[in-house]
Design an enzyme around this catalytic site. Structure first.
Site, PDB file in Angstrom:
ATOM      1  NE  ARG A  51       1.909  10.364  12.274  1.00 27.03           N
ATOM      2  CZ  ARG A  51       2.218   9.093  12.481  1.00 27.03           C
ATOM      3  NH1 ARG A  51       2.966   8.447  11.604  1.00 27.03           N
ATOM      4  NH2 ARG A  51       1.786   8.453  13.542  1.00 27.03           N
ATOM      5  CG  ASP A  80      -0.217   0.020   2.545  1.00 28.11           C
ATOM      6  OD1 ASP A  80       1.025  -0.048   2.561  1.00 28.11           O
ATOM      7  OD2 ASP A  80      -0.897   0.084   3.587  1.00 28.11           O
ATOM      8  CG  HIS A  81       3.439   2.527   3.007  1.00 28.96           C
ATOM      9  ND1 HIS A  81       2.301   1.984   3.531  1.00 28.96           N
ATOM     10  CD2 HIS A  81       3.930   3.370   3.963  1.00 28.96           C
ATOM     11  CE1 HIS A  81       2.113   2.458   4.752  1.00 28.96           C
ATOM     12  NE2 HIS A  81       3.070   3.312   5.031  1.00 28.96           N
ATOM     13  NE  ARG A 138       8.736   6.673   8.595  1.00 26.74           N
ATOM     14  CZ  ARG A 138       8.306   7.730   7.905  1.00 26.74           C
ATOM     15  NH1 ARG A 138       9.144   8.639   7.504  1.00 26.74           N
ATOM     16  NH2 ARG A 138       7.031   7.863   7.611  1.00 26.74           N
ATOM     17  CG  ASP A 184       1.636   1.869   9.252  1.00 28.53           C
ATOM     18  OD1 ASP A 184       2.207   2.201   8.193  1.00 28.53           O
ATOM     19  OD2 ASP A 184       0.814   2.608   9.838  1.00 28.53           O
ATOM     20  CB  SER A 211       6.096   6.562  10.764  1.00 26.28           C
ATOM     21  OG  SER A 211       5.267   7.391  10.003  1.00 26.28           O
TER      22      SER A 211
END
Length: 794
Positions: A489, A142-143, A686, A207, A684
């Site tokens: 965000r 999806d990213h 990440r 995520d 995030s």
């Protein structure tokens, strides 16, 4: 080059389960053996279509048993959050349990990874040497889809540009027993809500907006890839025992007020760090006025207040949603365990916030931070006072936060009113469906056409502009402008890489109204629009069905089921690839204190994971640690000169980019640290924000306070996340100092370390540094990383 060395195609979903009846065996801790629920073959088909593994996922009996053990031990009523979290303890009888202090060892039910983070997670899993995942796991593409023209064109381009990465993820998924949702499937959190979340499940996802699943009564927690590897490896997963913040809802939503306004209000109250270390648990009579997907919206954006996760109690809205998404029999079992899926009477919260939904007004938050809350009725005056641009250049609806059928229906009801009077949006308008199922259903039911006719561009079923995947053309970089979104965000340059864009977060309804009006100072509850014929009119309050009356249209089948036998599947990573890179183990701790390290950068103010490891165009390097490290801290503000990506190389005396100076230090054997401010690493999940400093020679990150996920990610990669015992000591550090950290030989839980600062004028001073390491995490540090430690224990 990655290739699948097997002439294999995933089994059609109808063949995943046999046509014979399936039984769910759910043992109860009541001394009566197991209770067997007989499930029809019709349920088998529904389960298959939803890719749901009932035999391994529905385990209310075990959770029920654990809850009773813990309740007897603690001797008090339990919150809903505690029931589900403690219900997943590895050792409920022996686990030390104290909110906000002890570390819990948990057994989550499932793992989910989006494609940007899955690359590193799967590379780490490959490095572990394990043959297959131990729990049901999925990858969601999806990213990596950039919004540029429209859904079909953007999806096709993404498949071409990212072919190497998609092939790697597809083959790695097949090899290690992971389900694979192909590009175009939709956003990970919407897919989870439609297929995998259910009341009482514990799911971890790579995520930060994984808490979206709390709208279906799940404990869904965002983590880094190394945490996911632990769970996929069958190792108990550690989480600091969370505090519980209660949000009591009274009254009922109506009119222009939406579920999004609840979390916008809560964010304004608690701020971006008010939920750190806590689960936000919604309760009270107002809950029943909110749809299941509306509850998911609220839980999703709980990430913006730093919460571990958020959750709602099981109710009829969840039951209906599960029935509509092919999981009615699961909800029937949940009904029998409902007492485990709601809070106990008399349970206590660490903090309580009360909101009367009947009095709540539409809100809009921003710019530049998601906790700057304003009633919509006041935003115009506030914008004028602060010099924020009033013209709305673009309105964007959708994302993992607000892309449900109900969201799209309410937005379409407003668009229809404008179209009926010959009006279209004055601002640009984009629509992002949350999943292929939502796209297909809103297309069938006419919502997509209405939104398109009013001027909207329907984008791919993906994250798109919400995460910076937006090839924006209407303004130049540096041009001051305003956008309004239904996203979660809105950090500086988050959506379009333009630091001058003032991004505001609100509901899809308010976005649509402001896109029609074209201005930020439009209050749809009181203000009038003017039709082309001169007629003045007010928009009526939005309406929309909670769920489609004709059931969902699943759209295209985009799921790859992992083969039962995968020994012939080959996963190759080319040494010459610039997008994928196999991992090398990080070096072990040398058994001594860290001496005379340099300050790479002393960060001023807010430093999110976007500042530490930018997304947008950098997403293409998420599987190549060395290449993506070239974005390390390029968005952080250097306190020495108020510049970004400009720090002094203390070996040469020249200024350079942060990653360049870090590489020079590493090449010359110089260790370095980063010094930061409050809530360092918010945003995030990440883990690249932790991997990159470790890869480039960093040893410690010293700040006033950390965001939860980032602190854990740093520990996982063998870095020292340390906090000033006295936040004022931040001011003592000068960018040209040398810093030593002593006490590492006796590193132990709760025992501070000491920083010794040598100034360039020859003076020095020292002060204590706190940490939150437990014994297991100390072993990670000594081994060089959690992955190194895992290998030691094999």
């Amino acid at each position: 080059m990655h290739r699948l060395m097997l002439n294999y195609s995933p089994l059609p979903v109808r063949e995943l389960l046999s046509s014979s009846c399936v039984s769910l065996v759910i043992p109860l801790a009541l001394g009566t053996g197991a209770r067997r629920f007989h499930v029809s073959s019709a349920f088998s088909a529904k389960v298959a279509m939803s890719r749901f593994e009932p035999a391994s996922s529905v385990n209310y009996g075990k959770m029920h048993e654990n809850i009773n053990i813990v309740r007897r031990r603690l001797g008090r009523p339990l919150t809903l959050s505690e029931k589900i979290v403690y219900g997943h303890l590895d050792d409920p009888a022996g686990q030390d349990i104290e909110r906000g202090r002890t570390y819990l060892r948990l057994r989550p039910d499932r793992v989910a990874m989006q494609d940007a983070t899955a690359q590193m997670a799967m590379l780490q899993f490959i490095s572990s040497g394990l043959p297959r995942v131990a729990v049901p796991s999925t990858i969601h593409c999806d990213h990596l889809i950039e919004a540029q023209i429209g859904g079909p064109e953007d999806l096709q381009r993404a498949k071409e540009v990212n072919e190497e990465v998609y092939n790697f993820l597809a083959t790695a998924a097949a090899k290690y027993g992971v389900g694979f949702w192909k590009p175009g499937s939709g956003i990970i959190h919407q897919i989870i809500l439609e297929n995998y979340a259910y009341p009482g499940v514990m799911l971890i996802g790579t995520d930060s907006h994984t808490p979206n699943g709390g709208g279906l009564g799940s404990i869904c927690i965002g983590v880094g890839g190394a945490d996911a590897v632990d769970v996929m490896a069958g190792i108990p997963w550690e989480l600091k025992c969370p505090n519980v913040i209660g949000v009591k809802l009274t009254g009922a939503l109506s009119g222009w007020t939406s579920p999004k306004d609840v979390i916008l209000k809560v964010a304004g109250i608690l701020t971006v760090k008010g939920g750190t270390g806590a689960i936000v648990e919604y309760h009270g009579p107002g809950v029943d006025s909110i749809s299941c997907t509306g509850m998911a919206t609220i839980c999703n954006m709980g990430a913006e207040i730093g919460a571990t996760t958020s959750i709602f109690p099981y109710n009829h809205r969840m039951k209906t949603y599960m029935e509509k998404t092919g999981r009615g029999e699961i909800s029937a079992v949940a009904d029998q365990f409902k007492e485990d899926l709601v809070p106990d009477n008399g349970c206590e919260y660490d903090q309580v916030v009360e909101i009367n939904l009947s009095e709540l007004k539409p809100h809009i938050n921003g710019p530049f931070t998601p906790d700057l809350a304003h009633p919509v009725s006041e935003i115009g005056a506030t914008a004028k006072k602060n010099g924020w641009p009033l013209e709305v250049k673009v309105g964007l609806i959708g994302s993992c936060t607000n892309s449900s059928y109900e969201d799209m229906g309410r937005a379409a009801s407003l668009a229809k009113q404008a179209l009926d009077r010959g009006m279209k949006c004055k601002a640009q308008f984009t629509v992002t469906p949350g999943s292929e199922q939502i796209r297909a259903t809103i297309e069938r039911d006419g919502y997509a056409k209405i939104l398109s006719d009013v001027g909207g561009i329907v984008l791919a079923n993906a994250c798109g502009p919400c995460i910076g995947q937006w090839d924006r053309k209407d303004v130049k970089k540096g041009e001051k402008n305003t956008i309004v979104t239904s996203y979660n965000r809105n950090f500086t340059a988050r959506n379009d890489a333009n630091p001058a864009t003032h991004a505001f977060v609100t509901s899809p309804e308010i976005v649509t109204a402001m896109a029609i009006a074209g201005t930020l100072d439009f209050n749809p509850e009181t203000d009038f629009l003017t039709a082309p014929n001169g007629e003045k009119f007010k928009l009526e309050a939005p309406t929309g069905d909670e769920l489609p009356s004709k059931d969902f249209d699943p759209g295209q089948d985009t799921y790859q089921y992992p083969p039962a036998e995968s020994s012939s599947v080959m996963v190759n990573v080319s040494p010459s690839s610039n997008r994928l890179q196999l991992l090398e183990p990080f070096d072990k701790w040398q058994g001594k204190d860290l001496e005379d390290m340099r300050i790479l950068i002393k960060v001023k103010g807010k430093c999110t994971t976007d500042h530490i490891s930018a997304a947008g165009p950098w997403l293409k390097f998420r599987g190549h640690l060395d290449n993506i490290s070239n974005n390390m801290l390029i968005g952080a503000v250097n306190i020495d000169n108020d510049a970004v990506n400009k720090v002094k190389n203390l070996l040469t005396g020249e200024f350079g980019g942060v990653p360049d100076v870090a590489r020079h230090y590493k090449a010359n054997g110089v260790n370095w640290v980063v010094v930061g401010d409050e809530n360092y690493g918010e945003g995030s999940s990440r883990e690249h924000a932790a991997l990159e400093p470790r890869h480039l020679g960093g040893r410690a990150i010293i700040v006033k306070s950390f965001a939860r996920i980032h602190e854990t990610n740093l520990k996982k990669q063998g870095l020292l996340p340390l906090t000033f015992a006295d936040p004022k000591d931040y001011d003592k550090i000068r960018p040209d100092d040398k810093i030593s950290i002593s006490g590492l030989k006796s590193l132990s839980p709760g025992k501070p370390l000491t920083a010794v600062i040598k100034h360039s004028d020859g003076s020095q001073e020292s002060f204590p540094l706190n940490h939150t390491f437990n014994e297991t995490q100390i072993d990670w540090f000594k081994a060089g990383s959690a992955l190194n430690r895992m290998k030691q224990l094999q």
